[in-house]
Each structure stands twice: as C-alpha cells, then as structure tokens.
Design a protein around this motif. Structure first.
Motif, short mmCIF file in Angstrom:
data_model
loop_
_atom_site.label_atom_id
_atom_site.label_comp_id
_atom_site.label_asym_id
_atom_site.label_seq_id
_atom_site.Cartn_x
_atom_site.Cartn_y
_atom_site.Cartn_z
N PHE A 156 2.14 -0.04 -8.69
CA PHE A 156 3.60 -0.10 -8.82
C PHE A 156 4.17 -1.37 -8.20
O PHE A 156 5.26 -1.79 -8.52
N ARG A 186 8.13 -5.60 -8.40
CA ARG A 186 7.77 -4.18 -8.36
C ARG A 186 7.97 -3.57 -9.74
O ARG A 186 9.03 -3.72 -10.35
N ASP A 200 -6.25 7.51 -3.32
CA ASP A 200 -5.26 6.93 -4.22
C ASP A 200 -5.38 7.61 -5.58
O ASP A 200 -6.48 7.81 -6.10
N MET A 223 -2.38 7.19 -8.18
CA MET A 223 -1.68 6.24 -9.05
C MET A 223 -1.28 5.04 -8.20
O MET A 223 -0.61 5.20 -7.19
N THR A 224 -1.71 3.86 -8.63
CA THR A 224 -1.38 2.63 -7.90
C THR A 224 -0.87 1.59 -8.90
O THR A 224 -0.79 1.85 -10.09
N ARG A 232 8.90 2.71 -8.42
CA ARG A 232 8.80 3.32 -7.10
C ARG A 232 8.70 4.83 -7.29
O ARG A 232 9.69 5.51 -7.53
N ASP A 255 10.11 8.18 -11.10
CA ASP A 255 10.07 6.80 -10.67
C ASP A 255 11.50 6.26 -10.68
O ASP A 255 12.04 5.97 -11.74
N ASP A 283 0.80 -1.21 0.00
CA ASP A 283 0.00 0.00 0.00
C ASP A 283 0.84 1.27 0.00
O ASP A 283 0.33 2.34 -0.24
N LYS A 343 2.64 4.10 -4.00
CA LYS A 343 1.59 4.75 -4.78
C LYS A 343 1.72 6.25 -4.66
O LYS A 343 2.48 6.77 -3.85
#
Length: 72
Positions: A32, A39, A27, A29-30, A42, A58, A7, A10
């Motif tokens: 990742f 993954r 939320d 953007m999720t 990040r 990222d 969790d 994001k």
C-alpha cells in the motif's frame, strides 16, 4: 524496535492455536505504500464475507477490496 512507517501500512494475519493468539503475525496484504511519500491506499478495517472472502476497507484509495481464495 520501532517499525518503519512503510511497514505499518498493511493487513496482517494473527495465527491462532488452541483458541489463543500465538503472539506472532504474518503479512497478509502489503504494497500500500511505496518508497518515499507515495501511497496506493490505507487499509483501515476488515470483515469476513458469507463465502469466506475478506473485505478490506481502504480510506486512502476510497475502495473496498475483496480477497477470495480459488482452489485448484
């Protein structure tokens, strides 16, 4: 309550009312992190573009994402 590790990876949006944070978050953007250790990336930083888009850096995927809105 401690959030699950998945969790934490994001980008969230913090609603503002009358110039102040409401204390809630949504939320934005999720996705990742996938179940287990895999993954996609990040997200570590955000900036607003001149056209209103949002840049998200990222460092896991070594990319910069640009999120923009296209109206109807």
């Amino acid at each position: 309550m401690e959030p699950r590790q998945a969790d934490r990876v994001k980008v969230i949006r913090i609603p503002i009312r009358d110039g102040k944070a409401t204390g809630e978050y949504e939320d934005f953007m999720t996705g990742f992190r996938r179940p287990g250790r895999w993954r996609l990336g990040r997200p570590v930083g955000v900036a607003v573009a001149a056209d209103g888009g949002l840049f998200v850096s990222d460092d896991g995927g070594e990319v910069v994402w640009k999120v923009s809105f296209r109206g109807r």
